[in-house]
Scaffold this motif. Structure first.
Motif, PDB file in Angstrom:
ATOM      1  N   LYS A 145       0.822  -1.213   0.000  1.00  0.00           N
ATOM      2  CA  LYS A 145       0.000   0.000   0.000  1.00  0.00           C
ATOM      3  C   LYS A 145       0.859   1.268   0.000  1.00  0.00           C
ATOM      4  O   LYS A 145       0.340   2.371  -0.164  1.00  0.00           O
ATOM      5  CB  LYS A 145      -0.918   0.011   1.223  1.00  0.00           C
ATOM      6  CG  LYS A 145      -1.918  -1.133   1.271  1.00  0.00           C
ATOM      7  CD  LYS A 145      -2.909  -1.081   0.121  1.00  0.00           C
ATOM      8  CE  LYS A 145      -3.950  -2.181   0.257  1.00  0.00           C
ATOM      9  NZ  LYS A 145      -4.914  -2.170  -0.879  1.00  0.00           N
ATOM     10  N   LEU A 146       2.181   1.115   0.186  1.00  0.00           N
ATOM     11  CA  LEU A 146       3.078   2.273   0.176  1.00  0.00           C
ATOM     12  C   LEU A 146       3.622   2.561  -1.219  1.00  0.00           C
ATOM     13  O   LEU A 146       4.439   3.471  -1.388  1.00  0.00           O
ATOM     14  CB  LEU A 146       4.259   2.029   1.121  1.00  0.00           C
ATOM     15  CG  LEU A 146       3.921   1.664   2.566  1.00  0.00           C
ATOM     16  CD1 LEU A 146       5.194   1.362   3.344  1.00  0.00           C
ATOM     17  CD2 LEU A 146       3.149   2.772   3.245  1.00  0.00           C
ATOM     18  N   SER A 147       3.149   1.835  -2.214  1.00  0.00           N
ATOM     19  CA  SER A 147       3.732   1.911  -3.553  1.00  0.00           C
ATOM     20  C   SER A 147       3.633   3.283  -4.189  1.00  0.00           C
ATOM     21  O   SER A 147       4.468   3.645  -5.024  1.00  0.00           O
ATOM     22  CB  SER A 147       3.083   0.866  -4.469  1.00  0.00           C
ATOM     23  OG  SER A 147       1.694   1.118  -4.608  1.00  0.00           O
ATOM     24  N   GLU A 148       2.631   4.062  -3.821  1.00  0.00           N
ATOM     25  CA  GLU A 148       2.446   5.376  -4.438  1.00  0.00           C
ATOM     26  C   GLU A 148       2.907   6.524  -3.542  1.00  0.00           C
ATOM     27  O   GLU A 148       2.630   7.689  -3.835  1.00  0.00           O
ATOM     28  CB  GLU A 148       0.974   5.577  -4.819  1.00  0.00           C
ATOM     29  CG  GLU A 148       0.513   4.658  -5.935  1.00  0.00           C
ATOM     30  CD  GLU A 148       1.387   4.802  -7.190  1.00  0.00           C
ATOM     31  OE1 GLU A 148       1.636   5.952  -7.613  1.00  0.00           O
ATOM     32  OE2 GLU A 148       1.821   3.771  -7.732  1.00  0.00           O
ATOM     33  N   CYS A 149       3.615   6.217  -2.481  1.00  0.00           N
ATOM     34  CA  CYS A 149       4.116   7.273  -1.596  1.00  0.00           C
ATOM     35  C   CYS A 149       5.335   7.957  -2.224  1.00  0.00           C
ATOM     36  O   CYS A 149       6.153   7.322  -2.899  1.00  0.00           O
ATOM     37  CB  CYS A 149       4.506   6.693  -0.238  1.00  0.00           C
ATOM     38  SG  CYS A 149       3.089   6.147   0.752  1.00  0.00           S
ATOM     39  N   ASP A 150       5.442   9.257  -2.000  1.00  0.00           N
ATOM     40  CA  ASP A 150       6.587  10.023  -2.498  1.00  0.00           C
ATOM     41  C   ASP A 150       7.789   9.876  -1.571  1.00  0.00           C
ATOM     42  O   ASP A 150       8.931  10.006  -2.007  1.00  0.00           O
ATOM     43  CB  ASP A 150       6.214  11.507  -2.598  1.00  0.00           C
ATOM     44  CG  ASP A 150       4.967  11.731  -3.433  1.00  0.00           C
ATOM     45  OD1 ASP A 150       4.943  11.270  -4.589  1.00  0.00           O
ATOM     46  OD2 ASP A 150       4.003  12.349  -2.920  1.00  0.00           O
ATOM     47  N   LEU A 151       7.525   9.636  -0.316  1.00  0.00           N
ATOM     48  CA  LEU A 151       8.556   9.453   0.700  1.00  0.00           C
ATOM     49  C   LEU A 151       8.070   8.383   1.663  1.00  0.00           C
ATOM     50  O   LEU A 151       6.903   8.393   2.059  1.00  0.00           O
ATOM     51  CB  LEU A 151       8.805  10.761   1.468  1.00  0.00           C
ATOM     52  CG  LEU A 151       9.555  10.643   2.799  1.00  0.00           C
ATOM     53  CD1 LEU A 151      11.051  10.449   2.545  1.00  0.00           C
ATOM     54  CD2 LEU A 151       9.341  11.877   3.661  1.00  0.00           C
ATOM     55  N   VAL A 152       8.954   7.481   2.065  1.00  0.00           N
ATOM     56  CA  VAL A 152       8.630   6.491   3.094  1.00  0.00           C
ATOM     57  C   VAL A 152       9.635   6.650   4.219  1.00  0.00           C
ATOM     58  O   VAL A 152      10.853   6.657   3.981  1.00  0.00           O
ATOM     59  CB  VAL A 152       8.664   5.056   2.543  1.00  0.00           C
ATOM     60  CG1 VAL A 152       8.395   4.056   3.664  1.00  0.00           C
ATOM     61  CG2 VAL A 152       7.643   4.882   1.421  1.00  0.00           C
ATOM     62  N   ALA A 207      10.846   7.634  -5.453  1.00  0.00           N
ATOM     63  CA  ALA A 207      10.484   7.852  -4.051  1.00  0.00           C
ATOM     64  C   ALA A 207      11.743   7.905  -3.187  1.00  0.00           C
ATOM     65  O   ALA A 207      12.699   7.156  -3.400  1.00  0.00           O
ATOM     66  CB  ALA A 207       9.562   6.744  -3.554  1.00  0.00           C
ATOM     67  N   VAL A 208      11.726   8.800  -2.192  1.00  0.00           N
ATOM     68  CA  VAL A 208      12.829   8.886  -1.226  1.00  0.00           C
ATOM     69  C   VAL A 208      12.544   7.920  -0.086  1.00  0.00           C
ATOM     70  O   VAL A 208      11.414   7.846   0.416  1.00  0.00           O
ATOM     71  CB  VAL A 208      12.973  10.327  -0.681  1.00  0.00           C
ATOM     72  CG1 VAL A 208      14.039  10.392   0.406  1.00  0.00           C
ATOM     73  CG2 VAL A 208      13.315  11.289  -1.814  1.00  0.00           C
ATOM     74  N   LEU A 209      13.562   7.175   0.319  1.00  0.00           N
ATOM     75  CA  LEU A 209      13.436   6.226   1.431  1.00  0.00           C
ATOM     76  C   LEU A 209      14.254   6.754   2.600  1.00  0.00           C
ATOM     77  O   LEU A 209      15.460   6.986   2.458  1.00  0.00           O
ATOM     78  CB  LEU A 209      13.920   4.841   1.014  1.00  0.00           C
ATOM     79  CG  LEU A 209      13.278   4.245  -0.245  1.00  0.00           C
ATOM     80  CD1 LEU A 209      13.855   2.862  -0.537  1.00  0.00           C
ATOM     81  CD2 LEU A 209      11.761   4.172  -0.112  1.00  0.00           C
ATOM     82  N   ALA A 210      13.617   6.934   3.752  1.00  0.00           N
ATOM     83  CA  ALA A 210      14.290   7.531   4.912  1.00  0.00           C
ATOM     84  C   ALA A 210      14.200   6.610   6.110  1.00  0.00           C
ATOM     85  O   ALA A 210      13.188   5.942   6.325  1.00  0.00           O
ATOM     86  CB  ALA A 210      13.667   8.890   5.249  1.00  0.00           C
ATOM     87  N   THR A 211      15.266   6.588   6.903  1.00  0.00           N
ATOM     88  CA  THR A 211      15.264   5.837   8.154  1.00  0.00           C
ATOM     89  C   THR A 211      15.296   6.807   9.320  1.00  0.00           C
ATOM     90  O   THR A 211      15.989   7.827   9.278  1.00  0.00           O
ATOM     91  CB  THR A 211      16.460   4.874   8.254  1.00  0.00           C
ATOM     92  OG1 THR A 211      16.474   4.287   9.568  1.00  0.00           O
ATOM     93  CG2 THR A 211      17.788   5.572   8.005  1.00  0.00           C
ATOM     94  N   ASN A 212      14.543   6.471  10.354  1.00  0.00           N
ATOM     95  CA  ASN A 212      14.508   7.290  11.564  1.00  0.00           C
ATOM     96  C   ASN A 212      15.495   6.783  12.610  1.00  0.00           C
ATOM     97  O   ASN A 212      15.427   7.153  13.773  1.00  0.00           O
ATOM     98  CB  ASN A 212      13.086   7.287  12.146  1.00  0.00           C
ATOM     99  CG  ASN A 212      12.974   8.142  13.396  1.00  0.00           C
ATOM    100  OD1 ASN A 212      13.231   9.333  13.374  1.00  0.00           O
ATOM    101  ND2 ASN A 212      12.612   7.517  14.512  1.00  0.00           N
ATOM    102  N   THR A 213      16.438   5.946  12.209  1.00  0.00           N
ATOM    103  CA  THR A 213      17.385   5.398  13.181  1.00  0.00           C
ATOM    104  C   THR A 213      18.072   6.495  13.980  1.00  0.00           C
ATOM    105  O   THR A 213      18.364   7.566  13.453  1.00  0.00           O
ATOM    106  CB  THR A 213      18.452   4.522  12.488  1.00  0.00           C
ATOM    107  OG1 THR A 213      19.286   3.942  13.493  1.00  0.00           O
ATOM    108  CG2 THR A 213      19.308   5.331  11.527  1.00  0.00           C
TER     109      THR A 213
END
Length: 283
Positions: A79-86, A112-118
């Protein structure tokens, strides 16, 4: 790139806080949890916090309802396939994050940009699990995300300028303060704060003071807004020990290693506010 839809993977305390900040800022948010029930529970907590803002006069009822309507939850990563940022906000374990990012790369759009909150792991090592590490950045929010104004935007070894710029622009739209930095152990705040808090814990035994006295010393003598023992209870003793161990593993600096006292508290389940007992007791 224009970001309008944000995905958040993991809706625990941190992930739910990030989702709340995003829907309040006008973004459409897709929140993913491992089960439908956990996702619905997180959405309920977010709705509750926004209702409290209405009661305090910080939001109108219409604003609250519009924000809640911008949040959808799911148990399916697809369901995240159309997100601009995850933004990933799952457990602080490198293998789990690397596996997730490999899956997100397969699912999400190529732009899409992929971000980690680590907070303590290497963004570069997480990005290396993908074939397109240039689109991976760190976006380290601080807990609780709706209240803490800072977001560290972390450039990994191969992060593209465009991905970093997109993350910085999103932080601005969220109304947060962005601090861009490179991928080093602990980034900025934790690199300074974790050894300092470890020193405070050591002082408890060496100076033979109580947690109350240490907190009074640091708030009244050093101008801290919150004493170190109160802060550790708020962050979570287990969270601090985990981050401290991760920094020590990378740097091998003695001050980074968690003191035996706080490791013992973690092992005994004295985790702070989350367990009702830490340096202090909570009802």
């Amino acid at each position: 790139m224009a970001v309008e839809r944000i995905g958040v993977v993991g809706l625990g305390a941190m992930g739910a806080g990030i989702a709340q900040v995003a829907i309040e800022a006008g973004f459409e948010v897709v929140g993913r949890e491992v089960t439908t029930e956990l996702g619905e529970a997180a959405a309920g907590r977010i709705g509750h916090f926004l209702t409290r803002k209405v009661e305090k006069g910080q939001r109108t009822q219409d604003e609250r309802d519009a924000a809640v309507a911008r949040l959808t939850t799911t148990s399916e990563l697809s369901k995240l396939s159309e997100c601009d940022l995850v933004i990933e906000a799952i457990v602080e374990e490198l293998d789990a994050k690397r596996a997730l990012f490999a899956e997100l790369e397969r699912i999400c759009r190529t732009d899409a940009v992929l971000a980690t909150n680590t907070s303590a792991l290497s963004v570069t090592e997480i990005a290396a699990a993908t074939a397109t590490p240039e689109r991976v950045v760190g976006m380290h929010f601080f807990n609780p995300a709706p209240l803490m104004p800072l977001v560290e935007v972390v450039r990994a070894q191969l992060s593209a300028d465009e991905a970093v710029a997109a993350a910085l622009a999103i932080v601005e739209r969220l109304g947060k303060v962005a601090v861009p930095c490179h991928d080093t152990p602990g980034f900025v705040v934790n690199r300074v704060l974790i050894p300092l808090l470890n020193d405070c814990v050591r002082v408890l035994d060496e100076a033979r003071v109580t947690p109350e006295s240490l907190d009074a010393a640091m708030t009244n003598g050093a101008g801290w807004p919150m004493g170190p023992c109160t802060l550790l209870d708020l962050v979570g003793i287990d969270v601090h020990v985990h981050a401290s161990e991760a920094l020590y593993e990378k740097l091998r600096e003695p001050r980074m290693a968690p003191p035996p006292r706080i490791v013992g508290m973690r092992n005994a389940g004295l985790l702070g506010r989350k367990s009702s007992r830490g340096f202090y007791g909570y009802e």
